[in-house]
Design an enzyme around this catalytic site. Structure first.
Site, mmCIF file in Angstrom:
data_model
loop_
_atom_site.group_PDB
_atom_site.id
_atom_site.type_symbol
_atom_site.label_atom_id
_atom_site.label_comp_id
_atom_site.label_asym_id
_atom_site.label_seq_id
_atom_site.Cartn_x
_atom_site.Cartn_y
_atom_site.Cartn_z
ATOM 1 N N GLY A 71 33.827 39.964 44.336
ATOM 2 C CA GLY A 71 35.143 39.349 44.220
ATOM 3 C C GLY A 71 35.332 38.108 45.071
ATOM 4 N N LEU B 35 32.474 44.056 28.030
ATOM 5 C CA LEU B 35 33.020 43.321 26.887
ATOM 6 C C LEU B 35 34.516 43.645 26.734
ATOM 7 C CD1 LEU B 35 31.925 41.507 24.578
ATOM 8 C CD2 LEU B 35 31.736 43.581 23.200
ATOM 9 N N HIS C 136 31.271 31.624 33.819
ATOM 10 C CA HIS C 136 29.882 32.033 33.601
ATOM 11 C C HIS C 136 28.990 31.187 34.517
ATOM 12 C CE1 HIS C 136 26.657 33.958 31.388
ATOM 13 N NE2 HIS C 136 26.019 32.811 31.488
HETATM 14 C C1 GRF Z 1 30.019 34.874 39.491
HETATM 15 O O1 GRF Z 1 28.796 34.228 39.654
HETATM 16 C C2 GRF Z 1 30.564 34.663 38.098
HETATM 17 O O2 GRF Z 1 30.160 33.481 37.514
HETATM 18 C C3 GRF Z 1 29.961 35.808 37.340
HETATM 19 O O3 GRF Z 1 29.940 36.872 38.263
HETATM 20 C C4 GRF Z 1 29.868 36.372 39.587
HETATM 21 C C5 GRF Z 1 30.943 37.026 40.396
HETATM 22 O O4 GRF Z 1 30.816 36.746 41.760
HETATM 23 N N1 GRF Z 1 30.667 36.003 36.111
HETATM 24 P P1 GRF Z 1 31.925 37.225 42.767
HETATM 25 O O5 GRF Z 1 32.127 38.718 42.585
HETATM 26 O O6 GRF Z 1 33.172 36.461 42.472
HETATM 27 O O7 GRF Z 1 31.392 36.908 44.134
#
Ligand code: GRF
Length: 191
Positions: free
Chosen positions: A12, A87, A104
């Site tokens: 997070g 999903l 992403h």
């Molecule tokens: C991020 O790299 C985001 O792009 C992907 O999951 C990761 C989450 O990282 N969808 P965090 O939990 O916010 O540190």
């Protein structure tokens, strides 16, 4: 006030940046953090911001209206996916048309689709000897990682970068840009 909910499965760190950014914001507030993992660190981060949390399991998410009811209780207008791996059910997409945004950790359409998440993305980038990678912020629609792109930005991948180093660079881009892009998107959409 426009209300957003964040869905996250893990650390997070993006959710943290988003909660910091919208803390005391004049028109947008993070009202709820939802997770499919009861021990996800994102839940503690939410508690630090006094943001209520809601944990659900697979059955509740896919077979009951519980999550939607929770979103309705908090009068959520927009949904932010920040490291959420499941999903999104069609019914939720239909309740929030063009109102769900995702980040992403690659330059879509490269390294997208089912199974491409977390370190797997950065490992594939290093494996392919790509000279750049980056982030894509996009809307969610019925097809995995195929919604409209709102923003992309790249960073260089050096010849000796490890997947961990690439992940660091990509996370830095996410933290720097995601909150502001969410704000722009909501401001435009609410006009
Ligand atoms: C991020 O790299 C985001 O792009 C992907 O999951 C990761 C989450 O990282 N969808 P965090 O939990 O916010 O540190």
């Amino acid at each position: 006030m426009t209300s957003i909910a964040i869905f996250a499965s893990g650390s997070g760190s993006n959710a943290q940046k988003i909660m910091e950014y919208f803390d005391n914001h004049p028109s947008i507030q993070v009202k709820l953090v939802l997770s499919n993992k009861a021990d996800a660190p994102v839940l503690l981060r939410a508690a630090n911001f006094m943001v209520p949390t809601y944990v659900f399991d697979r059955k509740a998410f896919y077979e009951t209206p519980q999550v939607q009811e929770e979103l309705a209780n908090y009068k959520i207008d927009y949904i932010v996916l920040a490291g959420f791996l499941w999903l999104i059910p069609l019914s939720l997409i239909q309740s929030y048309p063009d109102k769900i945004i995702n980040i992403h950790p690659a330059l879509l359409p490269k390294y997208g689709g089912k199974g491409m998440y977390g370190m797997k993305v950065h490992e594939a980038v290093v494996q392919a000897k790509d000279i750049e990678t980056g982030i894509t912020i996009h809307l969610i629609n019925e097809e995995y990682d195929k919604g409209e792109h709102l923003f992309q930005i790249s960073c260089a991948v050096e010849i000796d970068d490890t997947p961990e180093r690439v992940a660091e660079k990509v996370h830095a881009l996410e933290h720097a840009h995601f909150p502001r892009i969410i704000e722009d998107w909501i401001n435009k959409a609410s006009k």
